[in-house]
Design a protein around this motif. Structure first.
Motif, short mmCIF file in Angstrom:
data_model
loop_
_atom_site.label_atom_id
_atom_site.label_comp_id
_atom_site.label_asym_id
_atom_site.label_seq_id
_atom_site.Cartn_x
_atom_site.Cartn_y
_atom_site.Cartn_z
N SER A 149 0.80 -1.22 0.00
CA SER A 149 0.00 0.00 0.00
C SER A 149 0.84 1.28 0.00
CB SER A 149 -0.93 0.01 1.23
OG SER A 149 -0.15 -0.07 2.41
N ASP A 150 2.18 1.14 0.06
CA ASP A 150 3.04 2.32 0.14
C ASP A 150 4.34 2.04 -0.62
OD1 ASP A 150 4.08 4.83 0.89
OD2 ASP A 150 3.34 4.63 2.93
N GLY A 151 5.33 2.89 -0.41
CA GLY A 151 6.59 2.82 -1.13
C GLY A 151 7.59 1.82 -0.56
N ILE A 152 8.80 1.88 -1.10
CA ILE A 152 9.84 0.90 -0.79
C ILE A 152 10.27 0.93 0.68
CG2 ILE A 152 11.69 2.43 -1.60
CD1 ILE A 152 13.14 -0.04 -2.64
N LEU A 153 10.47 2.11 1.26
CA LEU A 153 10.90 2.17 2.67
C LEU A 153 9.85 1.60 3.60
CD1 LEU A 153 12.86 5.51 3.10
CD2 LEU A 153 13.68 3.20 3.51
N ASP A 154 8.60 1.96 3.39
CA ASP A 154 7.52 1.42 4.22
C ASP A 154 7.47 -0.10 4.09
OD1 ASP A 154 5.13 2.27 5.93
OD2 ASP A 154 4.20 0.94 4.45
N PHE A 155 7.59 -0.60 2.86
CA PHE A 155 7.60 -2.04 2.62
C PHE A 155 8.74 -2.72 3.40
CE2 PHE A 155 9.82 -5.29 0.11
CZ PHE A 155 8.91 -6.33 0.22
N LEU A 156 9.96 -2.17 3.29
CA LEU A 156 11.12 -2.79 3.95
C LEU A 156 11.00 -2.74 5.47
CD1 LEU A 156 13.96 -1.48 1.63
CD2 LEU A 156 12.97 -3.79 1.70
N VAL A 157 10.52 -1.63 6.01
CA VAL A 157 10.34 -1.52 7.46
C VAL A 157 9.30 -2.55 7.93
CG1 VAL A 157 9.44 -0.04 9.31
CG2 VAL A 157 11.15 0.84 7.70
N LYS A 158 8.17 -2.61 7.27
CA LYS A 158 7.13 -3.56 7.68
C LYS A 158 7.57 -5.01 7.50
CE LYS A 158 3.27 -0.42 7.36
NZ LYS A 158 2.13 0.05 6.59
N ALA A 159 8.32 -5.29 6.44
CA ALA A 159 8.83 -6.66 6.25
C ALA A 159 9.79 -7.04 7.37
CB ALA A 159 9.51 -6.79 4.89
N ASN A 160 10.59 -6.10 7.83
CA ASN A 160 11.53 -6.37 8.92
C ASN A 160 10.85 -6.38 10.28
OD1 ASN A 160 14.53 -6.69 8.11
ND2 ASN A 160 13.69 -5.19 6.70
N GLN A 161 9.69 -5.79 10.39
CA GLN A 161 8.90 -5.85 11.62
C GLN A 161 8.01 -7.09 11.66
OE1 GLN A 161 6.79 -2.12 11.22
NE2 GLN A 161 8.12 -1.11 12.70
N GLY A 162 7.81 -7.71 10.48
CA GLY A 162 6.91 -8.85 10.41
C GLY A 162 5.45 -8.46 10.34
N SER A 163 5.17 -7.24 9.89
CA SER A 163 3.78 -6.78 9.85
C SER A 163 3.20 -6.78 8.44
CB SER A 163 3.66 -5.40 10.49
OG SER A 163 4.47 -4.45 9.83
N LEU A 164 3.81 -7.52 7.53
CA LEU A 164 3.26 -7.71 6.17
C LEU A 164 2.70 -9.11 6.04
CD1 LEU A 164 6.08 -6.52 3.71
CD2 LEU A 164 4.04 -5.27 4.35
N SER A 165 1.89 -9.29 5.04
CA SER A 165 1.45 -10.63 4.69
C SER A 165 1.66 -10.78 3.19
CB SER A 165 -0.02 -10.82 5.05
OG SER A 165 -0.43 -12.13 4.70
N CYS A 166 2.90 -11.01 2.81
CA CYS A 166 3.26 -11.13 1.40
C CYS A 166 3.60 -12.59 1.10
CB CYS A 166 4.47 -10.25 1.08
SG CYS A 166 5.05 -10.44 -0.61
N PRO A 167 2.83 -13.24 0.24
CA PRO A 167 3.06 -14.65 -0.04
C PRO A 167 4.37 -14.95 -0.76
CG PRO A 167 1.42 -13.77 -1.53
CD PRO A 167 1.72 -12.69 -0.52
#
Length: 182
Positions: A149-167
């Motif tokens: 839903s947002d840009g690259i930094l938001d994606f990387l931060v959320k992926a490192n926090q474990g708050s994404l659900s990306c298959p």
């Protein structure tokens, strides 16, 4: 919206200075303006690999001597697909299908443009419509695309926090907060 400081709090500071990039020359060669958060990320870290799985590259993703940035990008997109006659299903964090449609590739206006890749052969990219600072981070395996839903930094931060659900990411979308320079 996440910042470089947010990412640095999760993965740590760079261990060495990032290479200097002439963004004016890079963008002139590509004929495309790149998102500011991407340029800040590359200025701070340079090309890097997260969780030994997701690699972000600076401008020239190719490793063949003499290959231009543009040629390298076109090669990645050719290998990825979808091709002209194939539709791509786009899903969000909840697995909801957002749309099914044909996608153009760079250098077509609004075309898909890569910024990274995974060890599984998936490509991280943007759909280059509108203001580059509004481009959404996406990952595709060539048959479907997951869109953040947002840009690259938001994606990387959320992926490192474990708050994404990306298959297309390991561990249900959680990276392990480690990085190495590529």
């Amino acid at each position: 919206m996440a910042t470089i400081a947010d990412l640095e709090n999760l993965i740590g500071a760079p261990r060495r200075p990032a290479p200097d990039n002439d963004w004016t020359a890079i963008e002139a060669e590509l004929g495309l303006r790149l998102p500011s958060d991407y340029k800040r990320l590359m200025a701070r870290y340079g090309s890097l690999n997260l969780d030994a799985f997701l690699g972000l590259y600076i401008a020239n993703p190719g490793d063949r001597p003499g290959e231009s940035m543009r040629e390298a990008v076109l090669g990645i997109l050719h290998d990825l697909g979808p091709h002209e006659d194939e539709e791509l299903e786009v899903v969000d964090d909840q697995g909801k299908v957002l749309e099914v449609r044909y996608f153009q590739h760079y250098p077509s206006p609004g075309g898909l443009f890569p910024w990274g890749s995974t060890q599984n052969g998936d490509v991280c990219l943007w759909e280059t419509k509108g203001d580059p600072n509004a481009w959404k981070a996406c990952i595709s395996d060539g048959t479907f695309m997951w869109r953040h839903s947002d840009g690259i930094l938001d994606f990387l931060v959320k992926a490192n926090q474990g708050s994404l659900s990306c298959p297309l990411l390991p561990n249900g979308g959680k990276l392990d907060r480690t990085y190495t320079f590529m």
